[in-house]
Design an enzyme around this catalytic site. Structure first.
Site, PDB file in Angstrom:
ATOM      1  N   TYR A  57     -67.336 -23.963  -9.604  1.00  0.00           N
ATOM      2  CA  TYR A  57     -66.743 -24.202 -10.923  1.00  0.00           C
ATOM      3  C   TYR A  57     -66.078 -25.583 -10.988  1.00  0.00           C
ATOM      4  CZ  TYR A  57     -67.176 -19.188 -12.092  1.00  0.00           C
ATOM      5  OH  TYR A  57     -67.629 -17.924 -12.359  1.00  0.00           O
ATOM      6  N   HIS A 130     -72.123 -14.785  -5.623  1.00  0.00           N
ATOM      7  CA  HIS A 130     -72.161 -15.240  -7.016  1.00  0.00           C
ATOM      8  C   HIS A 130     -73.461 -14.847  -7.718  1.00  0.00           C
ATOM      9  CE1 HIS A 130     -70.322 -18.616  -9.700  1.00  0.00           C
ATOM     10  NE2 HIS A 130     -70.714 -17.591 -10.401  1.00  0.00           N
ATOM     11  N   PRO A 209     -65.655 -11.726 -21.464  1.00  0.00           N
ATOM     12  CA  PRO A 209     -65.319 -10.502 -22.213  1.00  0.00           C
ATOM     13  C   PRO A 209     -65.142 -10.729 -23.707  1.00  0.00           C
ATOM     14  CG  PRO A 209     -63.395 -11.312 -21.063  1.00  0.00           C
ATOM     15  CD  PRO A 209     -64.561 -12.138 -20.574  1.00  0.00           C
ATOM     16  N   LEU A 210     -64.954 -11.982 -24.120  1.00  0.00           N
ATOM     17  CA  LEU A 210     -64.812 -12.288 -25.546  1.00  0.00           C
ATOM     18  C   LEU A 210     -66.039 -13.014 -26.079  1.00  0.00           C
ATOM     19  CD1 LEU A 210     -61.063 -13.378 -25.605  1.00  0.00           C
ATOM     20  CD2 LEU A 210     -62.047 -11.214 -26.393  1.00  0.00           C
ATOM     21  N   GLY A 213     -65.477 -16.491 -26.589  1.00  0.00           N
ATOM     22  CA  GLY A 213     -64.509 -16.746 -27.656  1.00  0.00           C
ATOM     23  C   GLY A 213     -64.941 -16.261 -29.013  1.00  0.00           C
ATOM     24  N   SER A 216     -62.886 -13.452 -30.539  1.00  0.00           N
ATOM     25  CA  SER A 216     -61.484 -13.747 -30.847  1.00  0.00           C
ATOM     26  C   SER A 216     -61.281 -14.056 -32.323  1.00  0.00           C
ATOM     27  CB  SER A 216     -60.997 -14.933 -30.017  1.00  0.00           C
ATOM     28  OG  SER A 216     -61.591 -16.148 -30.475  1.00  0.00           O
TER      29      SER A 216
END
Length: 322
Positions: A57, A130, A209-210, A213, A216
């Protein structure tokens, strides 16, 4: 914030984890180093104890220096190491041709030592493969994980983007404590894994999980992203994508108003109220969002409220796993 056990390890983790990836990778220009460190510490202040990073990352700061995600996490948390749970990952490199996987025993050994140095620690709480490496049998990977646990270099291990067959094969050699797959309200196919997770006592850690975004409610068809931001190439952030998901966004917003919550909190609570232990790891570069996401750990949706959201998904033609 609530807390729960990671798999069958006895390790306690926050019910919402902090995904650190976006501080340096896949979200445009990396966050300035000291600001990134500050945000990680603020997440701890808000109740997060699970911090998720990975060997790959990384990004590049405007001055051309490396923005190393593991190093940011290590710098931010080294003085409270015994109060947090750090998850990192091995086996993937980003190349011009895409993802390259290598989970050979020698590479794992090199990777774990590199991660330990960058994280400024002598053990990793949760060490993920991963991506499954077709060149290395999963049983061989699991054998190395067993050795690393015995040596005290890691406390538990998991697999990211795994299917049931591979999970079962790995678990026979060394018990798997967590998987990290893609699961959110726009991507529910992995619900087919829930029965085996319950059977084996494995925690589901939900990346994205969103839906980057989208759930949101912070973005709309007029929103734009940097070229280096993965969202600039994602279907859900096109006008067609917004239109397709609008019924779901509307349903989330309606329930959020009823619960005196935010859209993001409802979207996170939805998965946290499922029949298996699911820990979402949303990431954000904004302190107010980090605080907001932590608040999802205090929200409980009733069976009827969950069913209400499920009905919207079914009407949208979303693929359900049950």
């Amino acid at each position: 914030m609530r807390y729960q056990e990671l798999g069958k390890t006895g390790i306690q983790i926050s019910s919402v984890g902090y995904g650190c990836m976006g501080l340096s990778h896949a979200s445009g220009t990396p966050v300035e180093k000291q600001e990134a460190i500050r945000l990680i510490r603020r997440a701890y202040d808000f109740g997060y104890t699970l911090f998720d990073t990975a060997q790959c990352y990384n990004g590049v700061y405007p001055d051309g220096t490396l923005a190393c995600n593991e190093a940011l996490v290590g710098e931010a948390l080294h003085d409270i190491r015994d109060k947090v749970v750090i998850a990192t990952k091995f086996g993937v490199q980003f190349t011009p041709d895409g993802l390259a996987t290598d989970s050979s025993p020698a590479t794992i050994r090199e990777s774990v030592e590199s991660s330990l140095r960058k994280l400024q620690t002598d053990y990793i709480d949760l060490y993920y493969q991963h991506r499954v490496d077709k060149g290395t049998p999963i049983e061989e990977v699991a054998g190395v994980m067993s050795d690393l646990i015995r040596e005290g270099k890691i406390r538990a291990w998991g697999i990211s983007m795994v299917d049931e067959e591979t999970l079962r094969q790995a678990n026979k050699v060394c018990p798997v404590s967590a998987i990290q797959n893609l699961y959110n309200m726009t991507s529910t196919g992995d619900e087919k894994l829930f029965p085996v997770l319950k059977e084996l006592g494995v925690t589901y850690v939900s990346c994205c999980p969103l839906s980057k975004g989208l759930l949101s409610g912070a973005y709309n068809a007029a929103s734009t992203f940097e070229k280096e931001d993965f969202r600039s190439h994602m279907a859900q952030f096109t006008p067609e994508g917004y239109a397709k998901n609008q019924p779901l966004l509307d349903a989330i917003h309606t329930l959020a108003e009823e619960k005196n919550a935010t859209n993001a909190q409802i979207a996170l609570a939805y998965m946290m109220c499922k029949e298996v232990p699911i820990v979402p790891i949303p990431g954000s570069r904004k302190e107010e969002r980090i605080r907001e996401n932590a608040g999802a750990g205090d929200i409980t949706l009733t069976k009827e409220e969950l069913a209400q959201l499920d009905r919207v998904l079914e009407q949208m033609g979303m693929r359900k796993g049950r």
